[in-house]
Scaffold this motif. Structure first.
Motif, short mmCIF file in Angstrom:
data_model
loop_
_atom_site.label_atom_id
_atom_site.label_comp_id
_atom_site.label_asym_id
_atom_site.label_seq_id
_atom_site.Cartn_x
_atom_site.Cartn_y
_atom_site.Cartn_z
N PRO A 274 0.84 -1.20 0.00
CA PRO A 274 0.00 0.00 0.00
C PRO A 274 0.88 1.26 0.00
CG PRO A 274 -0.08 -1.15 2.15
CD PRO A 274 1.01 -1.79 1.34
N HIS B 130 -7.33 3.03 -9.51
CA HIS B 130 -8.53 2.20 -9.47
C HIS B 130 -9.47 2.29 -10.68
CE1 HIS B 130 -11.70 5.13 -8.48
NE2 HIS B 130 -10.67 5.84 -8.14
N PRO C 99 -8.33 4.03 -3.45
CA PRO C 99 -7.75 4.60 -2.24
C PRO C 99 -8.77 5.38 -1.40
CG PRO C 99 -6.92 5.76 -4.19
CD PRO C 99 -7.74 4.61 -4.68
N MET D 238 -10.57 2.26 0.55
CA MET D 238 -9.60 2.29 1.66
C MET D 238 -9.93 3.35 2.71
SD MET D 238 -7.55 -0.20 1.12
CE MET D 238 -6.40 0.15 2.44
N THR E 189 -2.60 -0.27 -3.47
CA THR E 189 -3.64 0.75 -3.57
C THR E 189 -3.44 1.48 -4.90
OG1 THR E 189 -2.18 2.25 -2.35
CG2 THR E 189 -3.83 1.05 -1.10
N LEU F 180 -2.67 6.84 -0.23
CA LEU F 180 -3.82 6.85 0.67
C LEU F 180 -3.92 8.20 1.39
CD1 LEU F 180 -3.50 3.29 2.25
CD2 LEU F 180 -5.16 4.07 0.53
N THR G 295 -7.29 7.64 6.18
CA THR G 295 -7.57 6.22 5.99
C THR G 295 -7.45 5.47 7.32
OG1 THR G 295 -6.55 6.42 3.83
CG2 THR G 295 -6.94 4.18 4.63
#
Ligand code: B12
Lengths: 213, 328
Positions: B16, B247, B270, B274, B303, B307, B311
């Motif tokens: 991550p 993503h 993310p 997340m 991820t 992030l 998170t």
């Protein structure tokens, strides 16, 4: 001849030909093409083609930005004439990226395509304090557009809507939002009038909110 | 050694990008972590002790190189810093810039110091970031002005991107020498380009930067956020050890583009998963990825992007737990 010039202006904007658009526009005016026709049949049609090409991924951000510059070269010649003749824009739209967020490309693309569709767009830039959106609404903007790409800046949109309500301005203005951090659902949640996923949708959205064909 | 040969074989690798959650967990401010080596190190140590990722990346900062070149940077929001303005708008101003010496320019020494302190002390690899040539050029000249100049003044755009690649090469060299195993080259602003424009301006400078990382003994990874699907073809020609993808993309297409020798890292959402989700939604989202790609030796679960500081750590725990999940 007149048709040729109009077609040339339209093609010049679509192709993003810079440097000669002002002369071409003056030449069209000299042969008697009305400024309003150059605007609607030349520039607006050209920018709607540019918007479609962007939607179909034939054009990317640089191509759209250069077409917008070409459109502005021609508009600089037309603007004084249109103002003198009292031709009104479809509506005034204020557009900006909310406070704390510096992503400005997406909202600029939306502004460009809205301008191309016949709206007058006032750009507030990026990192715009909530108060500025409210001032724009107080100043007579029919639509306030807000962009947010950072989730952390999303609450600013609700804040602007709350401020508009507090000042009694909310009913006189349509609020639309967009950008990677927001969704249709979020728009409903905060009481915005609409959400647009891309520039072409933004045009359809504004037209339908204002009841324009 | 290429990245694919450095991946663990006894479990599924999970990486991550979690610098900012580390800052939050340490109870620190982003500005402190990015200006004081001890604070940065404190955040890293906390992340290492809790998660033991297969690669621990330092805290992402897209302003380090621009600041070393003299641009003003603001830490106004308590998140990632940003560049205030983009003053390098012509060839003369560009020509006046010199490639900064990473050992004594801006906050580059901080990242070198943190890398040196972490070297040899982690359970996995040490990851560092370096800005991509187009993204740095956009910080210098302004993203929209640079975009327009790719068409109206390609010579300027090309020189700005080329110069930026040289800045990256000097910094990335120093990072690897200080101890970084992997250098992720961050090129988000290039997502707005067509494949042809990417090829014309970005592919060669990226390949040059990647080759430098490799010749120093590091592994170059290219990270582009947003929907970069249209760029997979040219991205695959840059000679990277890996692609780290966001993503909105379908990783299946990336695997097709790169072939089996290149690692593909990604791409749990993310923010939507997340940050806003819970451990259950993290398990669900990463479970789908593992079901689709878990058998591929060049897949690393990660991820989609950096992030956010908000998170929840339990969500990162849930992601890390996928190391042991079925299919490994
Ligand atoms: C380019 C980019 C940057 C550039 C920005 C350059 C600039 N001046 O704009 C740089 C490198 C500077 C940058 C910096 C950062 N970024 Co950034 N960036 C991007 C990226 C890759 C592309 C954005 C873009 O320009 N797209 C092209 C345009 C044309 O598309 P668009 O913005 O989506 O706009 C379209 C629609 O959304 C819609 N639309 C947009 N606005 C509006 C408004 C209205 C009213 C309507 C109707 C429609 C509409 O129409 C547009 C045209 O079709 C996105 C990835 C993504 N998924 O979007 C990340 C992304 C937005 N960035 C992100 C992050 C985290 C950052 C940083 C914090 C990174 C860091 N660690 O330093 C900083 C923050 C700086 C700041 N304070 O704002 C995250 C945000 C995560 C989140 N949800 O919070 C993203 C989503 C990447 C990711 N997956 O993590 N970034």
């Amino acid at each position: 001849m007149e048709d040729d010039l109009l077609t040339g202006i339209k093609a010049g904007v679509v192709a993003g030909r810079l440097g000669g658009m002002g002369d071409m526009t003056r030449a069209a005016l000299d042969t008697g093409v009305p400024a309003a026709d150059i605007m609607s049949l030349g520039l607006i049609e050209a920018m709607s083609i540019v918007g479609e090409k962007f939607e179909k991924k034939e054009y990317f951000v640089p191509e759209v930005l250069v077409s917008a510059r070409a459109m502005h070269e021609s508009m600089d010649v037309l603007r004084p004439l249109l103002e003198a003749s009292g031709v009104e824009p479809l509506a005034r739209v204020t557009m900006g990226t909310v406070k704390g967020d510096l992503h400005d490309i997406g909202k600029d693309i939306v502004s460009i395509v809205l301008t191309g569709a016949g709206f007058e767009v006032q750009s507030l830039g990026a990192d715009v304090p909530s108060e500025k959106f409210v001032e724009a609404a107080a100043g007579g903007a029919g639509v306030v557009g807000m962009s947010s790409l950072l989730t952390t800046t999303r609450p600013r949109m609700a804040e602007v809507i709350r401020l508009l309500e507090e000042r009694g301005l909310r009913d006189g203005v349509k609020v639309i939002i967009g950008g990677a951090a927001v969704t249709e659902g979020f728009a409903n949640e905060i009481g915005a009038d609409g959400y647009g996923a891309d520039a072409a949708q933004a045009v359809r959205l504004v037209k339908s909110l204002l009841g324009i064909q | 050694m290429k990245l694919i040969d450095r991946l663990p074989t006894d479990h599924r690798p999970v990486v991550p990008l979690m610098g900012y959650p580390g800052v939050t967990a340490a109870g620190r401010k982003a500005k402190a972590a990015l200006t004081e080596p001890v604070t940065h190190l404190e955040c890293m140590t906390l992340l290492e002790n809790r998660f033991r990722p297969d690669a621990l990346f330092m805290i992402m900062d897209l302003t380090v190189e621009a600041e070393a070149l003299g641009l003003d940077v603001t830490f106004e929001t308590d998140g990632p810093p940003s560049v205030v303005s983009h003053p390098i708008d012509d060839a003369a101003k560009l020509a006046a810039l010199k490639v900064p010496d990473p050992r004594r320019s801006g906050r580059m020494p901080l990242f070198l110091e943190v890398a040196a302190s972490l070297k040899g002390k982690l359970s996995g690899m040490l990851g560092a970031y370096c800005i991509g040539p187009f993204t740095l050029a956009a910080e210098l000249a302004g993203p929209e002005d640079l975009a327009i100049k790719t068409i109206t003044d390609p010579d300027f755009a090309k020189s700005a991107v080329d110069f930026s690649a040289e800045v990256g090469r000097a910094y990335a060299t120093a990072l690897v020498r200080a101890g970084a195993d992997v250098v992720a080259i961050l090129e988000p602003t290039a997502v707005m380009l067509s494949p042809a424009t990417f090829e014309q301006f970005c592919a060669e400078p990226l390949a040059r930067l990647g080759a430098t990382v490799r010749s120093e003994g590091g592994c170059p990874v290219l990270h582009i956020c947003g929907d970069s699907t249209h760029l997979f073809g040219p991205m695959a020609t840059c000679g990277m050890d890996g692609l780290s993808l966001d993503h909105p993309v379908d990783l299946a297409k990336a695997f097709e583009a790169v072939g089996p020798g290149t690692v593909v890292i990604g791409n749990v959402d993310p923010v939507g998963v997340m940050m806003e989700g819970d451990p259950q939604s993290v398990r669900k989202a990463s479970g789908i990825l593992i079901e689709r790609f878990g058998d591929l030796p060049n897949y690393v679960l990660g991820t989609g992007c950096d992030l956010p500081g908000e998170t929840p750590l339990e969500n990162i725990d849930a992601l890390m737990a996928m190391r042991e999940a079925a299919g490994a």
